[in-house]
Design an enzyme around this catalytic site. Structure first.
Site, mmCIF file in Angstrom:
data_model
loop_
_atom_site.group_PDB
_atom_site.id
_atom_site.type_symbol
_atom_site.label_atom_id
_atom_site.label_comp_id
_atom_site.label_asym_id
_atom_site.label_seq_id
_atom_site.Cartn_x
_atom_site.Cartn_y
_atom_site.Cartn_z
ATOM 1 N N ASP A 195 0.876 -1.189 0.000
ATOM 2 C CA ASP A 195 0.000 0.000 0.000
ATOM 3 C C ASP A 195 0.908 1.233 0.000
ATOM 4 O O ASP A 195 0.803 2.113 0.840
ATOM 5 C CB ASP A 195 -0.973 0.007 1.193
ATOM 6 C CG ASP A 195 -0.264 0.049 2.553
ATOM 7 O OD1 ASP A 195 -0.843 0.638 3.494
ATOM 8 O OD2 ASP A 195 0.866 -0.470 2.672
ATOM 9 N N ASP A 222 6.853 0.830 2.325
ATOM 10 C CA ASP A 222 6.566 -0.114 1.235
ATOM 11 C C ASP A 222 7.552 0.102 0.088
ATOM 12 O O ASP A 222 8.064 -0.846 -0.498
ATOM 13 C CB ASP A 222 5.155 0.093 0.698
ATOM 14 C CG ASP A 222 4.082 -0.018 1.758
ATOM 15 O OD1 ASP A 222 4.000 0.896 2.607
ATOM 16 O OD2 ASP A 222 3.329 -1.008 1.757
ATOM 17 N N VAL A 252 2.263 -6.419 2.960
ATOM 18 C CA VAL A 252 2.743 -5.355 3.851
ATOM 19 C C VAL A 252 1.763 -4.180 3.897
ATOM 20 O O VAL A 252 2.152 -3.033 4.192
ATOM 21 C CB VAL A 252 4.162 -4.891 3.465
ATOM 22 C CG1 VAL A 252 5.166 -6.025 3.638
ATOM 23 C CG2 VAL A 252 4.204 -4.318 2.050
ATOM 24 N N HIS A 293 9.133 -1.152 9.053
ATOM 25 C CA HIS A 293 8.126 -2.211 9.176
ATOM 26 C C HIS A 293 8.162 -3.173 7.983
ATOM 27 O O HIS A 293 8.378 -4.375 8.138
ATOM 28 C CB HIS A 293 6.715 -1.594 9.229
ATOM 29 C CG HIS A 293 6.497 -0.570 10.294
ATOM 30 N ND1 HIS A 293 6.501 -0.867 11.642
ATOM 31 C CD2 HIS A 293 6.229 0.754 10.215
ATOM 32 C CE1 HIS A 293 6.242 0.228 12.339
ATOM 33 N NE2 HIS A 293 6.074 1.234 11.503
ATOM 34 N N ASP A 294 7.917 -2.634 6.797
ATOM 35 C CA ASP A 294 7.748 -3.498 5.613
ATOM 36 C C ASP A 294 9.065 -4.129 5.165
ATOM 37 O O ASP A 294 9.074 -5.315 4.799
ATOM 38 C CB ASP A 294 7.093 -2.699 4.487
ATOM 39 C CG ASP A 294 5.696 -2.210 4.871
ATOM 40 O OD1 ASP A 294 5.160 -1.351 4.170
ATOM 41 O OD2 ASP A 294 5.166 -2.696 5.898
HETATM 42 O O1 RIB Z 1 1.745 -0.229 10.884
HETATM 43 C C1 RIB Z 1 2.750 -0.186 9.897
HETATM 44 C C2 RIB Z 1 2.192 -0.590 8.569
HETATM 45 O O2 RIB Z 1 1.167 0.319 8.178
HETATM 46 C C3 RIB Z 1 3.237 -0.525 7.442
HETATM 47 O O3 RIB Z 1 2.936 -1.499 6.479
HETATM 48 C C4 RIB Z 1 3.033 0.839 6.856
HETATM 49 O O4 RIB Z 1 3.408 0.914 5.478
HETATM 50 C C5 RIB Z 1 1.545 0.984 6.982
HETATM 51 O O5 RIB Z 1 0.954 0.322 5.872
HETATM 52 CA CA CA Z 2 2.670 -0.852 4.139
#
Ligand code: RIB
Ligand code: CA
Length: 308
Positions: free
Chosen positions: A13, A18, A126, A238-239
């Site tokens: 997304d 990402d 993700v 995160h991703d």
């Molecule tokens: O909470 C973090 C996630 O939410 C990650 O994938 C970030 O890109 C958002 O989509």
């Molecule tokens: Ca994401």
């Protein structure tokens, strides 16, 4: 790249992190990125799709992009433009994409890609799990056809980032996440508990100031808004961590159990891992991250940030 890399489909997304995850996914040894599918989440679907196309062209990738669901299964779409900017790439505007999206929709592409590589295909999600939930409705046998599923989502042992209980990807589409949790996959869920351990710091960002390699320029420019305008001290990767765990699962320890997603008012999007009881299925939940090993792999994107 290894002699026979496993095909990898990445659902995004896009989204600042990402975009970094796409970069890492395109540089793996054991896996070959064969498809990108987009979903509404951080930004509306037209922006996450256009931003994904611009990233693909910026990096010179030859990877098809399939546009996916424009809204969650039930809830109205909640975006995160405060973190990702209006387009999803922070304040960065890379050149307009010349690549075009494929005709198939993202759920169709997920099913087609899995059928074409049955028993040897890795999926990484993700963003919100809307596309996967729809793909499951198209092909209920997906769980037995897929060799690996990694999901960036959830907050299992720590607080959420959308509510105290819920992490963004799950919060946006908890119905989709609940369907995926019960579908029969043996997934690895990479929640905030793990991803918060992988911060790109302000000093890391400054170390990219004179970078001119496209991947390092991408990391620097998509994070400029967060570090320069918002003044954040760190950006959790995160991703990229989810993608890293596709390639090297040993980067994190895993707890095993049944994953449950709350749909109840007041706790919507909360994720818990607990004892498995029929008809539950057992999943893995990432726990302790070997941060140095993660950044060693992340060195395929930013060699100067390996922290060795
Ligand atoms: O909470 C973090 C996630 O939410 C990650 O994938 C970030 O890109 C958002 O989509
Ligand atoms: Ca994401």
């Amino acid at each position: 790249m290894s002699e026979h890399p496993r095909p990898l489909l990445l659902d995004v997304d896009t989204g600042v992190d990402d975009a970094v995850a796409i970069t890492l996914a395109s540089r793996l040894e054991r896996h070959k990125l064969v498809a990108l599918t987009t979903v509404a989440g951080n930004v509306p679907i037209e922006y996450s799709t256009d931003s994904t196309l611009r990233v693909v062209d910026w990096l010179g990738l030859d990877v098809p992009v399939y546009r996916g669901m424009s809204r969650p299964l039930v809830a109205p779409l909640a975006t995160a433009r405060e973190h990702h900017g209006y387009t999803g790439l922070g304040s960065w505007t890379p050149p307009e994409a010349h690549s075009r999206i494929e005709r198939a929709t993202a759920p169709e592409a997920i099913v087609q890609t899995v059928r074409a590589n049955e028993g040897n295909i890795a999926l990484a999600f993700v963003g919100p799990l809307t596309n996967l939930a729809v793909a499951l409705a198209l092909e209920p046998r997906l769980p037995e056809m897929v060799s690996k599923l990694v999901i960036m989502g959830g907050a299992f042992f720590s607080r959420g980032n959308m509510t105290d209980l819920a992490e963004f990807n799950i919060y946006v589409d908890p119905e989709a996440a609940a369907l995926v949790a019960r579908a029969g996959f043996d997934a690895l869920w990479v929640g905030l508990d793990a991803t918060r351990q992988t911060q790109l710091t302000a000093d890391d960002w400054k170390a990219l100031a004179d970078a001119d390699e496209p991947a390092e320029v991408l990391v620097r420019e998509v994070m400029r808004r967060s570090f320069e305008e918002v003044g954040r001290s760190g950006f959790p990767l995160h991703d990229p961590l989810a993608v890293a765990l596709v390639e090297e699962p040993e980067i994190a320890t895993t707890r095993r159990g049944a994953v449950r997603v709350s749909l109840e008012h007041g706790s919507r999007g909360e994720t818990r891992v607990g004892a498995v009881a029929v008809p539950d299925v057992e999943h893995g939940v990432a726990d302790q991250v070997n941060v140095q090993r993660f950044f060693r792999l992340f060195g395929k994107v930013c060699p100067r940030l390996t922290k060795d």
